[in-house]
Motif scaffolding. Structure first.
Motif, PDB file in Angstrom:
ATOM      1  N   ALA A  17       0.832  -1.207   0.000  1.00 18.36           N
ATOM      2  CA  ALA A  17       0.000   0.000   0.000  1.00 18.36           C
ATOM      3  C   ALA A  17       0.868   1.258   0.000  1.00 18.36           C
ATOM      4  N   THR A  18       0.279   2.346  -0.451  1.00 17.82           N
ATOM      5  CA  THR A  18       0.963   3.638  -0.394  1.00 17.82           C
ATOM      6  C   THR A  18       1.017   4.123   1.049  1.00 17.82           C
ATOM      7  N   ALA A  19       1.847   5.101   1.312  1.00 19.11           N
ATOM      8  CA  ALA A  19       1.938   5.675   2.661  1.00 19.11           C
ATOM      9  C   ALA A  19       0.590   6.233   3.106  1.00 19.11           C
ATOM     10  N   GLU A  20      -0.122   6.859   2.191  1.00 19.79           N
ATOM     11  CA  GLU A  20      -1.440   7.415   2.525  1.00 19.79           C
ATOM     12  C   GLU A  20      -2.438   6.307   2.874  1.00 19.79           C
ATOM     13  N   THR A  29      -7.940   1.262  12.110  1.00 22.92           N
ATOM     14  CA  THR A  29      -7.676   0.242  13.130  1.00 22.92           C
ATOM     15  C   THR A  29      -7.822   0.835  14.525  1.00 22.92           C
ATOM     16  N   LYS A  30      -7.196   1.968  14.738  1.00 24.62           N
ATOM     17  CA  LYS A  30      -7.234   2.591  16.064  1.00 24.62           C
ATOM     18  C   LYS A  30      -8.663   2.939  16.467  1.00 24.62           C
ATOM     19  N   SER A  31      -9.425   3.539  15.564  1.00 26.15           N
ATOM     20  CA  SER A  31     -10.793   3.934  15.926  1.00 26.15           C
ATOM     21  C   SER A  31     -11.717   2.728  16.048  1.00 26.15           C
ATOM     22  N   SER A  32     -11.542   1.713  15.217  1.00 23.25           N
ATOM     23  CA  SER A  32     -12.459   0.571  15.262  1.00 23.25           C
ATOM     24  C   SER A  32     -12.209  -0.337  16.463  1.00 23.25           C
ATOM     25  N   PHE A  33     -10.997  -0.314  17.013  1.00 25.71           N
ATOM     26  CA  PHE A  33     -10.705  -1.126  18.194  1.00 25.71           C
ATOM     27  C   PHE A  33     -10.733  -0.296  19.489  1.00 25.71           C
ATOM     28  N   ALA A  34     -11.222   0.934  19.424  1.00 21.57           N
ATOM     29  CA  ALA A  34     -11.314   1.783  20.619  1.00 21.57           C
ATOM     30  C   ALA A  34     -12.458   1.307  21.518  1.00 21.57           C
ATOM     31  N   CYS A  81     -13.967  -9.863  16.435  1.00 24.63           N
ATOM     32  CA  CYS A  81     -13.332 -10.395  15.220  1.00 24.63           C
ATOM     33  C   CYS A  81     -13.970  -9.790  13.971  1.00 24.63           C
ATOM     34  N   SER A  82     -15.259  -9.522  14.021  1.00 26.08           N
ATOM     35  CA  SER A  82     -15.961  -8.949  12.866  1.00 26.08           C
ATOM     36  C   SER A  82     -15.559  -7.509  12.576  1.00 26.08           C
ATOM     37  N   ILE A  83     -14.887  -6.865  13.519  1.00 23.79           N
ATOM     38  CA  ILE A  83     -14.373  -5.516  13.253  1.00 23.79           C
ATOM     39  C   ILE A  83     -13.520  -5.533  11.991  1.00 23.79           C
ATOM     40  N   ILE A  84     -12.685  -6.563  11.842  1.00 21.52           N
ATOM     41  CA  ILE A  84     -11.813  -6.685  10.676  1.00 21.52           C
ATOM     42  C   ILE A  84     -12.643  -6.807   9.399  1.00 21.52           C
ATOM     43  N   ARG A  85     -13.746  -7.518   9.494  1.00 16.53           N
ATOM     44  CA  ARG A  85     -14.617  -7.747   8.338  1.00 16.53           C
ATOM     45  C   ARG A  85     -15.429  -6.510   7.985  1.00 16.53           C
ATOM     46  N   ASP A  86     -15.852  -5.760   8.976  1.00 14.57           N
ATOM     47  CA  ASP A  86     -16.846  -4.698   8.779  1.00 14.57           C
ATOM     48  C   ASP A  86     -16.295  -3.286   8.642  1.00 14.57           C
ATOM     49  N   THR A  87     -15.070  -3.036   9.044  1.00  8.76           N
ATOM     50  CA  THR A  87     -14.537  -1.673   9.057  1.00  8.76           C
ATOM     51  C   THR A  87     -14.026  -1.270   7.677  1.00  8.76           C
ATOM     52  N   PRO A  88     -14.607  -0.212   7.109  1.00  4.84           N
ATOM     53  CA  PRO A  88     -14.157   0.228   5.788  1.00  4.84           C
ATOM     54  C   PRO A  88     -12.845   1.002   5.846  1.00  4.84           C
ATOM     55  N   VAL A  89     -12.059   0.809   4.794  1.00  2.25           N
ATOM     56  CA  VAL A  89     -10.847   1.598   4.550  1.00  2.25           C
ATOM     57  C   VAL A  89     -10.869   1.891   3.053  1.00  2.25           C
ATOM     58  N   ASP A  91     -12.124   1.872  -0.410  1.00  2.00           N
ATOM     59  CA  ASP A  91     -13.072   0.989  -1.102  1.00  2.00           C
ATOM     60  C   ASP A  91     -13.010  -0.446  -0.599  1.00  2.00           C
ATOM     61  N   SER A  92     -12.246  -0.706   0.454  1.00  2.00           N
ATOM     62  CA  SER A  92     -12.063  -2.058   0.992  1.00  2.00           C
ATOM     63  C   SER A  92     -12.477  -2.092   2.458  1.00  2.00           C
ATOM     64  N   GLN A  93     -12.232  -3.235   3.090  1.00  2.00           N
ATOM     65  CA  GLN A  93     -12.401  -3.376   4.528  1.00  2.00           C
ATOM     66  C   GLN A  93     -11.040  -3.743   5.119  1.00  2.00           C
ATOM     67  N   LEU A  94     -10.962  -3.700   6.453  1.00  2.00           N
ATOM     68  CA  LEU A  94      -9.696  -4.023   7.110  1.00  2.00           C
ATOM     69  C   LEU A  94      -9.196  -5.430   6.771  1.00  2.00           C
ATOM     70  N   TRP A  95     -10.089  -6.358   6.448  1.00  2.00           N
ATOM     71  CA  TRP A  95      -9.637  -7.722   6.170  1.00  2.00           C
ATOM     72  C   TRP A  95      -8.752  -7.811   4.927  1.00  2.00           C
ATOM     73  N   LYS A  96      -8.706  -6.770   4.140  1.00  2.00           N
ATOM     74  CA  LYS A  96      -7.745  -6.736   3.029  1.00  2.00           C
ATOM     75  C   LYS A  96      -6.319  -6.676   3.584  1.00  2.00           C
ATOM     76  N   TYR A  97      -6.161  -6.062   4.751  1.00  2.00           N
ATOM     77  CA  TYR A  97      -4.847  -5.784   5.326  1.00  2.00           C
ATOM     78  C   TYR A  97      -4.491  -6.671   6.517  1.00  2.00           C
ATOM     79  N   TYR A  98      -5.507  -7.219   7.194  1.00  3.43           N
ATOM     80  CA  TYR A  98      -5.278  -8.010   8.407  1.00  3.43           C
ATOM     81  C   TYR A  98      -6.021  -9.329   8.344  1.00  3.43           C
ATOM     82  N   LYS A  99      -5.479 -10.262   9.097  1.00  2.62           N
ATOM     83  CA  LYS A  99      -6.157 -11.511   9.377  1.00  2.62           C
ATOM     84  C   LYS A  99      -6.292 -11.593  10.890  1.00  2.62           C
TER      85      LYS A  99
END
Length: 113
Positions: A17-20, A29-34, A81-89, A91-99
């Motif tokens: 991914a790009t830096a942005e 990640t920080k806001s969804s796991f707060a 666990c569904s936070i990874i599935r449901d959190t948008p980033v 046009d994707s969700q966090l599950w693109k980046y994390y398992k």
């Protein structure tokens, strides 16, 4: 209470991914796991981040980071666990980046004195 170890691995798309885009992933990640305690009734016992001596994707053990928590029930763990599935980033969700994977058990009968 159910003792749970949440294991999170960083996947290859994060590293390409790009830096942005990586910054957007960190912010999401920080806001969804707060406030996991307030939202799901869990007690976070500790966290562990292995990113200083592990570089690159972690598709399985050893994972990149961990959250150890006591949860009131299975459903609260499933929702976290569904936070990874449901959190948008973007046009994707966090599950693109994390398992994420949860290990469920009980407190060990020794070592916590």
């Amino acid at each position: 209470m159910i003792r749970s170890l949440l294991c999170i691995g960083v996947l290859p798309p994060f590293f390409s991914a790009t830096a942005e885009e990586r910054k957007a992933v960190f912010n999401a990640t920080k806001s969804s796991f707060a406030d996991l305690t307030g939202r799901f009734g869990v007690r976070v016992l500790g966290t562990f981040d292995d990113d200083t001596i592990q570089v690159g994707p972690s598709d399985g053990f050893p994972w990149t980071c961990y959250l150890l928590l006591d949860a009131p029930d299975y459903e609260s763990i499933r929702q976290i666990c569904s936070i990874i599935r449901d959190t948008p980033v973007g046009d994707s969700q966090l599950w693109k980046y994390y398992k994420i994977e949860a290990r469920l058990g009980r407190p060990l009968f020794f070592g916590e004195d």
